[in-house]
Design an enzyme around this catalytic site. Structure first.
Site, PDB file in Angstrom:
ATOM      1  N   MET A 375      48.140  49.219   1.472  1.00 52.41           N
ATOM      2  CA  MET A 375      49.785  49.126   2.474  1.00 52.41           C
ATOM      3  C   MET A 375      49.154  47.916   3.568  1.00 52.41           C
ATOM      4  SD  MET A 375      50.186  52.545   4.401  1.00 52.41           S
ATOM      5  CE  MET A 375      49.221  53.631   3.641  1.00 52.41           C
ATOM      6  N   SER A 379      46.427  42.643  -2.660  1.00 50.96           N
ATOM      7  CA  SER A 379      46.550  42.965  -4.234  1.00 50.96           C
ATOM      8  C   SER A 379      46.207  42.395  -4.388  1.00 50.96           C
ATOM      9  CB  SER A 379      48.068  44.458  -4.662  1.00 50.96           C
ATOM     10  OG  SER A 379      47.867  45.214  -3.612  1.00 50.96           O
ATOM     11  N   HIS A 398      39.787  48.172 -10.603  1.00 52.53           N
ATOM     12  CA  HIS A 398      41.832  48.597 -10.877  1.00 52.53           C
ATOM     13  C   HIS A 398      42.196  48.713  -9.494  1.00 52.53           C
ATOM     14  CE1 HIS A 398      40.385  52.544  -8.684  1.00 52.53           C
ATOM     15  NE2 HIS A 398      41.457  53.038  -9.211  1.00 52.53           N
TER      16      HIS A 398
HETATM   17  P1  5GP Z   1      43.888  55.433  -7.531  1.00 50.96           P
HETATM   18  O1  5GP Z   1      44.685  55.123  -8.879  1.00 50.96           O
HETATM   19  O2  5GP Z   1      41.928  55.449  -7.896  1.00 50.96           O
HETATM   20  O3  5GP Z   1      44.542  56.269  -6.738  1.00 50.96           O
HETATM   21  O4  5GP Z   1      43.866  53.662  -6.726  1.00 50.96           O
HETATM   22  C1  5GP Z   1      44.003  52.997  -7.279  1.00 50.96           C
HETATM   23  C2  5GP Z   1      43.913  51.625  -6.094  1.00 50.96           C
HETATM   24  O5  5GP Z   1      45.431  51.479  -5.674  1.00 50.96           O
HETATM   25  C3  5GP Z   1      43.076  51.975  -4.979  1.00 50.96           C
HETATM   26  O6  5GP Z   1      41.674  51.625  -4.498  1.00 50.96           O
HETATM   27  C4  5GP Z   1      43.138  51.154  -3.500  1.00 50.96           C
HETATM   28  O7  5GP Z   1      42.968  50.194  -3.870  1.00 50.96           O
HETATM   29  C5  5GP Z   1      45.152  50.813  -4.273  1.00 50.96           C
HETATM   30  N1  5GP Z   1      45.797  51.499  -2.856  1.00 50.96           N
HETATM   31  C6  5GP Z   1      45.810  52.733  -2.703  1.00 50.96           C
HETATM   32  N2  5GP Z   1      47.067  53.038  -1.972  1.00 50.96           N
HETATM   33  C7  5GP Z   1      47.815  51.849  -1.950  1.00 50.96           C
HETATM   34  C8  5GP Z   1      48.742  51.162  -0.902  1.00 50.96           C
HETATM   35  O8  5GP Z   1      49.844  52.198  -0.759  1.00 50.96           O
HETATM   36  N3  5GP Z   1      49.136  49.886  -1.642  1.00 50.96           N
HETATM   37  C9  5GP Z   1      48.712  49.427  -2.401  1.00 50.96           C
HETATM   38  N4  5GP Z   1      48.616  47.823  -2.871  1.00 50.96           N
HETATM   39  N5  5GP Z   1      47.036  49.717  -3.047  1.00 50.96           N
HETATM   40  C10 5GP Z   1      46.818  51.073  -2.743  1.00 50.96           C
HETATM   41 MN    MN Z   2      45.955  55.122  -9.964  1.00 52.02          MN
END
Ligand code: 5GP
Ligand code: MN
Ligand code: MN
Length: 475
Positions: A375, A379, A398
């Site tokens: 957050m 990204s 991912h």
């Molecule tokens: P997962 O699918 O493993 O739960 O999360 C995928 C990825 O989302 C995580 O590895 C992390 O890098 C990213 N992520 C987690 N929280 C946030 C967020 O609030 N915003 C964004 N842009 N990416 C996030």
């Molecule tokens: Mn996920």
């Protein structure tokens, strides 16, 4: 200690088969990422290499970290003709968790003076948090339709347009789903959870395209610097979790019957050709449809919010891709085409240019690969490469991947502090849970830029655009 690794190239490390390993384990990472990687990843990916019918190698992506049985960021393919297995833990509990990216037609300047109102409206209208309910309540027969037709069911019910489906993996509907293999308990849990974000790491984020790294592909993807886009990250909610839990238990119990020696009971699996394996696949595909329908409904809710506040916006789907699945795919191994069951757990499908599974208008450029950071950081959007099919069955990372556990993050960070600090930087976080925000602290994740650089340099996927957060609705 990197002695146990054979360095194949700058970002590819091999662990030669030893003990009960049937194939090598391969980790994609820079030297620095590998050094910082959780030791558990090496242990877990080596265990995966012991499973029956595994083909070529067990792979860990650069964002890999410890998971249940399989690491998050794990990829493994199995051949049913060689006794290959399907594993509930190899798919993950949040079946078909994934990311959908929406273009808005807006520029950053269009948000000026509207960002707070937009954050408030999104937070109000997007159901988020533990046990949040949507506006819909499904009857048993609607539930079965949803589980069979996925996002197509949602569009038929008026949530979104057929154009959305064109730019969704599987064109919005996972074939061969079997709602009859989904327990009543799972269906019960999902009855009023459609169109909800869920909790924890799930988010709906308004982002700005801050940098274009491949102008040609970005143009084809309809992305330009300063564009406003929206990422939706969520999965199959209570239904997927219930299916994962129930089948995992069954697979543990049935393993001796199937003569499977498990290196770790968390790796419980069943032969693809067994009744149990087939039942799981039917239920898992139904959960994929649940996730696709869920992200489709959330898209519609988001459109309604934008129509009220920023009526000039036109929300269109760039792509929707899952990162917790097992899918039947054709892959060429040593010159022979084989039908394999590819598990991607916390790994994104990343098919290269000209693959028939990619929508026609994007096909020449490779499949969009959607990667979350955190957050408070960037990204990324990447594209599948011509080499990616031969590297890890057309897969990439991912996300950034966790660098510390939730418990550790809770000890170290305060949710309120993070929200305030990010607000100073112009990023608005809205969440029903400050505890959740602390668990998801940007510093609890690896450096996403280093992770995507490793994926790019290894050839798994190619960096197209960098995104920066503006508003994050966090579950
Ligand atoms: P997962 O699918 O493993 O739960 O999360 C995928 C990825 O989302 C995580 O590895 C992390 O890098 C990213 N992520 C987690 N929280 C946030 C967020 O609030 N915003 C964004 N842009 N990416 C996030
Ligand atoms: Mn996920
Ligand atoms: Mn998830």
């Amino acid at each position: 200690d990197t002695a146990r690794f054979i360095r194949q190239s700058a970002n590819v490390w091999e662990i030669a088969p030893h003990g009960a390993m049937r194939v090598p384990a391969i980790i994609f990472a820079s030297e620095a990422l590998l050094r910082d990687m959780d030791d558990k990843v090496v242990e877990q990916i080596s265990n995966v290499a012991m499973l029956p019918g595994i083909v070529k190698a067990a792979y860990a992506m650069p964002d890999a970290h410890w998971g249940y049985g399989f690491p998050i960021g794990g990829v493994a393919a199995f051949d049913p003709e060689e006794g290959g297995v399907v594993s509930a833990g190899g798919v993950g509990f949040d079946i078909s968790c994934g990311v959908r990216l929406l273009r808005t037609g807006l520029r950053e300047a269009d948000l000026h003076g509207r960002q707070r109102a937009l954050a408030a409206a999104l937070f109000h209208d997007i159901p988020a948090g533990v046990g949040s309910h949507g506006a819909l309540r499904l009857t048993p027969s609607e539930m079965d339709h949803m589980l069979t037709d996925g996002a197509r069911w949602a569009v038929a019910r008026g949530y979104g347009t057929p154009m959305d489906l064109l730019h969704t993996e599987e064109y919005g509907r996972m074939a061969d789903a079997d709602p009859h293999q989904v327990s009543e308990a799972a269906k019960q849990r999902q009855r009023d959870e459609m169109g909800t974000l869920g909790s924890g790491n799930h988010y709906l984020e308004v982002q700005k395209v801050s940098q274009i790294l491949d102008a040609n592909i970005a143009a084809a993807y309809g992305l330009h610097e300063d564009d406003i886009v929206i990422s939706i990250h969520c999965g199959s909610r209570g239904l997927g979790h219930q299916i994962g839990t129930e089948f995992l238990r069954e697979m543990v119990v049935a393993a001796p019957q199937h003569k499977i020696a498990l290196p770790d009971r968390e790796l419980a699996c069943a032969p693809i050709d067994s009744a149990l394996g087939q039942r799981y696949l039917g239920a898992m595909r139904a959960a994929i449809n649940c996730a696709l329908a869920n992200r489709q409904i959330l898209t519609d809710t988001t459109r309604t919010v934008f129509a009220k506040l920023l009526p000039a916006a036109r929300l269109s789907v760039l792509y929707d891709v899952s990162h917790n699945t097992c899918k039947v795919e054709q892959h060429e191994i040593d010159g022979r085409k084989r039908k394999l069951y590819v598990h991607r757990k916390g790994a994104t499908r990343a098919f290269g240019p000209d693959h028939p599974a990619i929508p026609e208008d994007l096909r020449p450029y490779g499949q969009p690969v959607l990667i979350g950071g955190s957050m408070g950081t960037a990204s990324y959007v990447l594209a599948g490469t011509p080499q990616s099919m031969g590297l890890a069955f057309g897969s990439a990372c991912h996300g950034a991947g966790r660098s510390m556990s939730r418990t550790q993050a809770l000890k170290q960070f305060g949710g309120r502090h993070i929200v305030d600090e990010l607000e100073q930087r112009g990023i608005l976080i809205r969440s029903p849970s400050l505890r959740g925000v602390a668990e998801e602290a940007p510093d609890a994740y690896k450096d996403v830029t280093a992770v995507v650089a490793a994926a790019d340099q290894a050839g798994l996927a190619h960096i197209v655009a960098r995104l920066e957060p503006k508003i994050c609705i966090k579950g």
